[in-house]
Design a protein around this motif. Structure first.
Motif, PDB file in Angstrom:
ATOM      1  N   ILE A 134      11.313  48.196  -0.305  1.00 44.18           N
ATOM      2  CA  ILE A 134      11.275  49.346   0.607  1.00 44.18           C
ATOM      3  C   ILE A 134       9.954  50.094   0.452  1.00 44.18           C
ATOM      4  O   ILE A 134       9.325  50.516   1.425  1.00 44.18           O
ATOM      5  CB  ILE A 134      12.475  50.280   0.341  1.00 44.18           C
ATOM      6  N   THR A 135       9.509  50.239  -0.809  1.00 45.13           N
ATOM      7  CA  THR A 135       8.219  50.898  -1.059  1.00 45.13           C
ATOM      8  C   THR A 135       7.071  50.106  -0.450  1.00 45.13           C
ATOM      9  O   THR A 135       6.133  50.667   0.138  1.00 45.13           O
ATOM     10  CB  THR A 135       7.995  51.059  -2.574  1.00 45.13           C
ATOM     11  N   ILE A 136       7.121  48.776  -0.577  1.00 44.16           N
ATOM     12  CA  ILE A 136       6.078  47.921  -0.015  1.00 44.16           C
ATOM     13  C   ILE A 136       6.017  48.067   1.496  1.00 44.16           C
ATOM     14  O   ILE A 136       4.942  48.080   2.100  1.00 44.16           O
ATOM     15  CB  ILE A 136       6.310  46.453  -0.426  1.00 44.16           C
ATOM     16  N   CYS A 137       7.169  48.159   2.142  1.00 45.55           N
ATOM     17  CA  CYS A 137       7.207  48.326   3.603  1.00 45.55           C
ATOM     18  C   CYS A 137       6.431  49.567   4.042  1.00 45.55           C
ATOM     19  O   CYS A 137       5.817  49.580   5.113  1.00 45.55           O
ATOM     20  CB  CYS A 137       8.648  48.417   4.084  1.00 45.55           C
ATOM     21  N   ARG A 138       6.449  50.589   3.199  1.00 46.81           N
ATOM     22  CA  ARG A 138       5.747  51.821   3.550  1.00 46.81           C
ATOM     23  C   ARG A 138       4.255  51.755   3.239  1.00 46.81           C
ATOM     24  O   ARG A 138       3.445  52.361   3.915  1.00 46.81           O
ATOM     25  CB  ARG A 138       6.365  53.012   2.794  1.00 46.81           C
ATOM     26  N   HIS A 173       8.424  40.919 -10.282  1.00 45.51           N
ATOM     27  CA  HIS A 173       7.063  40.871 -10.841  1.00 45.51           C
ATOM     28  C   HIS A 173       6.022  40.807  -9.726  1.00 45.51           C
ATOM     29  O   HIS A 173       4.985  41.472  -9.784  1.00 45.51           O
ATOM     30  CB  HIS A 173       6.915  39.656 -11.759  1.00 45.51           C
ATOM     31  N   LEU A 174       6.292  39.998  -8.704  1.00 48.77           N
ATOM     32  CA  LEU A 174       5.350  39.876  -7.592  1.00 48.77           C
ATOM     33  C   LEU A 174       5.218  41.203  -6.853  1.00 48.77           C
ATOM     34  O   LEU A 174       4.114  41.621  -6.487  1.00 48.77           O
ATOM     35  CB  LEU A 174       5.809  38.765  -6.642  1.00 48.77           C
ATOM     36  N   CYS A 175       6.334  41.865  -6.633  1.00 49.92           N
ATOM     37  CA  CYS A 175       6.287  43.164  -5.946  1.00 49.92           C
ATOM     38  C   CYS A 175       5.467  44.174  -6.745  1.00 49.92           C
ATOM     39  O   CYS A 175       4.726  44.988  -6.170  1.00 49.92           O
ATOM     40  CB  CYS A 175       7.702  43.689  -5.726  1.00 49.92           C
ATOM     41  N   SER A 176       5.587  44.122  -8.069  1.00 50.14           N
ATOM     42  CA  SER A 176       4.797  45.032  -8.908  1.00 50.14           C
ATOM     43  C   SER A 176       3.315  44.788  -8.712  1.00 50.14           C
ATOM     44  O   SER A 176       2.510  45.725  -8.661  1.00 50.14           O
ATOM     45  CB  SER A 176       5.174  44.850 -10.382  1.00 50.14           C
ATOM     46  N   LYS A 177       2.924  43.506  -8.588  1.00 50.92           N
ATOM     47  CA  LYS A 177       1.515  43.184  -8.355  1.00 50.92           C
ATOM     48  C   LYS A 177       1.051  43.724  -7.002  1.00 50.92           C
ATOM     49  O   LYS A 177      -0.060  44.240  -6.875  1.00 50.92           O
ATOM     50  CB  LYS A 177       1.305  41.673  -8.414  1.00 50.92           C
ATOM     51  N   LEU A 185      15.193  45.533  -4.176  1.00 46.82           N
ATOM     52  CA  LEU A 185      15.286  46.247  -2.891  1.00 46.82           C
ATOM     53  C   LEU A 185      14.437  47.517  -2.898  1.00 46.82           C
ATOM     54  O   LEU A 185      13.731  47.821  -1.928  1.00 46.82           O
ATOM     55  CB  LEU A 185      16.746  46.597  -2.593  1.00 46.82           C
ATOM     56  N   LYS A 186      14.488  48.268  -3.995  1.00 47.82           N
ATOM     57  CA  LYS A 186      13.703  49.501  -4.073  1.00 47.82           C
ATOM     58  C   LYS A 186      12.212  49.210  -3.914  1.00 47.82           C
ATOM     59  O   LYS A 186      11.500  49.916  -3.191  1.00 47.82           O
ATOM     60  CB  LYS A 186      13.962  50.186  -5.423  1.00 47.82           C
ATOM     61  N   LEU A 188      13.039  39.991   3.478  1.00 45.68           N
ATOM     62  CA  LEU A 188      13.684  39.918   2.162  1.00 45.68           C
ATOM     63  C   LEU A 188      14.771  40.982   2.027  1.00 45.68           C
ATOM     64  O   LEU A 188      15.845  40.720   1.477  1.00 45.68           O
ATOM     65  CB  LEU A 188      12.640  40.091   1.066  1.00 45.68           C
ATOM     66  N   ILE A 189      14.493  42.176   2.524  1.00 44.95           N
ATOM     67  CA  ILE A 189      15.512  43.236   2.481  1.00 44.95           C
ATOM     68  C   ILE A 189      16.754  42.803   3.239  1.00 44.95           C
ATOM     69  O   ILE A 189      17.894  42.997   2.789  1.00 44.95           O
ATOM     70  CB  ILE A 189      14.938  44.544   3.064  1.00 44.95           C
TER      71      ILE A 189
END
Length: 811
Positions: A20-24, A77-81, A16-17, A36-37
């Protein structure tokens, strides 16, 4: 794994964290991240309720939740990429956005589907009403049984063949517990070893340990599996291990194994080094980094100076061996009433508790008469020389399953020894090879492949789409246990060197074997198949070899420069040439004049090389039918002034290009290849245009333009492809429409257009496709075809299946 362990490490909260960062930060991924959230927020209250109750799910239901935990972990892992990707890398960001959309659909189906809703509801209600919902649980059982999570990527044969700890017995479970305890609870053990003879289950055990959730949580999901084998590329492996430990690509500090750890948080990491053959290799790969541990599997027990503690594999107990054997021989866990118990026990005893021998011998005896079993028992008992090593005994026991194969099937099995260990064999290469040297057609070759697979002599790995009408053999690959490869090489080498049908190098060496050079000095070789595996070869590294009967030549190497062997000129009957570079960079080929004499060549396979510019003196290869360019550099080779395809390859019928990333456009001369029946251009990121005269390929039946994201349109001439039966435009994400002239493809039977979400309309001429029988597309595009489904008799519009398989996250 308990329900409370399912969300150990706050997986959902961490995801979730990041979302939220990706949304910004990422406009491309914002919509899927918000969805997803929403999905995960809807689950959190139910998760907390389950945690408070302390109720655990039955094992089969818990497995479903375990799989979902993998979805969330890989989502992290995908979000980190996504967060680490530069905003200027437009293509990569589009690629990641597409993967985020896949992840969102996967989570959505999992959350909203009947499985998740009913499982979580049942957990909640069993606290207060045990026994009231028996009928409801029965219905849930049936629904859970019908849900296939993780399917679509592997053939059934592989799932049956791989084996699990459950089928291998209590001893393996005990080994798993002991090794996990060493890795997790004993901080002073940095390098843990697993040793045992080939076929004893070392790799199976290591893979099961890697899947363990508590171990993965301990190492924060930083668990990596690398296969080393007999002839590894040390520098490449050192670089890869450095990248895994540091989390950085192209790390410049790891080749010297010097880490600047002061002031940094220790990152726990587990690296599994599978199938290590020498202490010198191990010493070069192990590095002392705080928080990093190594699990090493090997046929040898290394000294305590290299391995802190070694677990020695135990052979299966009698009851475990019997259960495993019966599973493969009878499809059940015990001896059937109709079979002699004593005879089965004697056969099992001769396998000496080796899992691989039990699986292979059991599969070879399946559905055979009792007299055949008696003969097998006698042959097994005779294959027990007291003075020989365990490895030789294993080969002799498994030789039984080869001896009773039909002659042609046996020869095909022996051909598998021609390929390097621990490498996937492209099925296209294998089928071509069998067709050329065994005088069979492709259908019979594939039937032989299935027979070998059914007998556990190889493993099939496939793309989720393989097996469909018009699917390519390129979408399937073959793997084989290294002991079975050793068996194929052992049986091929029984004859004197100059009489062998296959001339093989079992592992990569610097130069050709000295034994070959001694024989080549005064006599010719009888080999039909020659397989070479070396490093860089120059003109002085080859010696003269006379190979008048050679029909297949396989050149495996690892280098950026490679001088083609001059003895090719002494192979007048050569039909298939396979050139595979296993290094990280493209190789430049030299001595291309050898192609001038290959008048009987029918198949060419180039992998990870710069596609050669053939000399002007090269005569047309009139018998060549198939060319495959895989991971090749074609930037300069396709210049129209340099390469005249119709002249060089006048009878070419199949042309495949895959992952040729610098391919921007096809040479116009390709449109004059009038014998061409199949053209496949896949995973070519830079391709932006097809030739305007593509419609002149009047014999073309199959056109694949798969995963070419920069392609935006087709040339109008495509309507002249009157013989075209199959069109694949999947993952052409920027393709906005089908060509208006597509109605001229009157023979078209199937269109595959998965992940073509920008297509918003269909041309009117599609109503003329009276032979069209199947369209595969995503749900958002399927409505465009609904009216045509009614207008064209027999047309089926199939929505591409989504499965809970996250292999694409590792691309």
């Amino acid at each position: 794994m308990a329900v409370t362990d399912f969300f150990a490490g706050e997986i959902a909260t961490e995801l979730l964290k990041q979302l939220i960062t990706i949304c910004r930060k990422s406009a491309l991924c914002k919509a899927s991240s918000e969805q997803l959230i929403s999905h995960i927020n809807s689950l959190l209250p139910i998760i907390e309720e389950i945690k408070r109750t302390g109720v655990e799910l039955p094992q089969h239901r818990q497995r479903q939740l375990d799989d979902f935990s993998v979805v969330l972990r890989n989502g992290i892992h995908l979000c980190s990429k996504v967060l680490s990707s530069s905003k200027w890398n437009v293509y990569k960001n589009l690629h990641l956005a597409r993967k985020m959309e896949k992840l969102e659909r996967t989570v959505s189906q999992f959350v909203s589907g009947p499985m998740q809703a009913h499982v979580l509801a049942d957990v909640h209600h069993t606290r207060i009403a045990v026994g009231v919902f028996d009928e409801r649980f029965d219905r849930l059982e049936k629904r859970l049984a019908s849900i296939k999570i993780g399917g679509g990527g592997i053939l059934e044969t592989e799932r049956r063949c791989e084996g699990t700890l459950g089928s291998l017995g209590v001893g393996m479970e005990l080994g798993k517990r002991r090794i996990k305890e060493m890795l997790v609870e004993r901080d002073h053990l940095v390098v843990v070893g697993v040793c045992g003879i080939g076929g004893s289950g070392k790799t199976t055990l290591a893979r099961e340990i890697c899947k363990d959730d508590k171990l993965r949580d301990h190492f924060n999901n930083r668990v990596y599996f690398l296969t080393i084998s007999q002839s590894p590329s040390i520098e490449l492996l050192k670089k890869r291990i450095g990248e895994l430990i540091s989390g950085e690509h192209d790390s410049s500090v790891f080749p010297q194994w010097k880490l600047q750890c002061e002031g940094e948080t220790v990152r726990k990491t587990l690296v599994v080094l599978d199938d290590v053959w020498s202490l010198s290799v191990l010493d070069q790969l192990i590095t002392k980094v705080p928080g990093c541990k190594f699990l090493v599997t090997s046929r040898f027990k290394f000294s305590p100076s290299a391995i802190d503690h070694t677990y020695e594999m135990e052979l299966l107990r009698d009851d475990e061996a019997m259960s495993l054997f019966c599973h493969f021989a009878f499809g059940q866990e015990s001896i059937p009433m109709s079979i002699s118990n004593n005879l089965v026990k004697q056969v099992v005893d001769e396998c000496k508790g080796l899992p691989l021998a039990l699986k292979v011998v059991g599969a070879s005896l399946r559905d055979q008469p009792e007299m055949f079993w008696a003969s097998a028992k006698n042959r097994l008992s005779r294959s027990q020389p007291i003075c020989e090593s365990h490895a030789y005994q294993l080969l002799e026991r498994m030789k039984l399953s080869i001896d009773h194969l039909p002659a042609k099937v046996r020869e095909c099995f022996l051909d598998l020894g021609c390929f390097p260990e621990d490498k996937k064999i492209p099925l296209d290469v294998l089928i071509n090879m069998w067709v050329e040297i065994h005088d069979i057609d492709e259908e019979e070759a594939f039937a032989i492949l299935v027979e070998l697979s059914d007998k556990n002599l190889l493993t099939l790995l496939k793309d989720a789409r393989a097996g469909d009408m018009f699917s390519s053999y390129f979408e399937i690959s073959v793997s084989q246990h290294d002991v079975l490869r050793d068996l194929a090489i052992h049986l091929s080498n029984l004859e004197p060197l100059h009489l062998r049908r296959r001339l093989l190098m079992p592992r990569r060496e610097t130069l050709l074997p000295k034994e070959w050079e001694r024989y080549a000095a005064d006599q010719s070789f009888n080999a039909q198949v020659i397989s070479v595996h070396t490093g860089e070869m120059g003109p002085m590294d080859w010696f003269s070899m006379d190979c008048p009967k050679a029909e297949v030549l396989i050149l495996n190497f690892s280098s950026s420069q490679y001088f083609m062997p001059p003895f090719i000129s002494n192979m007048p009957n050569l039909r298939a040439l396979i050139i595979i570079n296993h290094s990280t960079s493209d190789a430049v080929l030299h001595n291309l004049s050898v192609f001038s004499n290959l008048t009987n060549l029918r198949s060419l396979w180039f992998e990870k090389v710069s596609f050669p510019q053939l000399p002007d003196t090269t005569a047309p290869l009139r018998r060549l039918r198939k060319i495959s360019l895989i991971l090749c550099n074609v930037k300069d080779s396709f210049n129209e002034m340099i390469l005249d395809l119709p002249y060089l390859f006048p009878c070419l019928s199949e042309f495949t290009m895959d992952h040729c990333i610098n391919l921007t456009e096809l040479p116009p001369s390709i449109c004059r290849m009038h014998a061409l029946k199949s053209l496949s251009i896949t995973n070519c990121d830079s391709l932006w245009e097809l030739p305007a005269d593509l419609g002149r390929l009047h014999s073309l039946q199959i056109l694949r333009v798969y995963a070419c994201p920069n392609l935006q349109k087709f040339p109008p001439g495509i309507g002249n492809l009157v013989c075209l039966k199959y069109l694949d435009i999947s993952q052409c994400v920027n393709l906005k429409c089908l060509p208006e002239e597509i109605g001229g493809c009157i023979s078209l039977e199937k269109i595959d257009m998965r992940e073509c979400s920008r297509v918003i309309d269909l041309p009117r001429s599609t109503s003329s496709l009276r032979d069209l029988r199947l369209v595969i597309c995503d749900e958002e595009v399927s409505w465009l075809w609904k009216d045509l489904e009614l207008a064209i008799p027999g047309l089926l519009v199939q929505v591409a299946e989504e499965c809970f398989n996250l292999d694409w996250l590792a691309e």
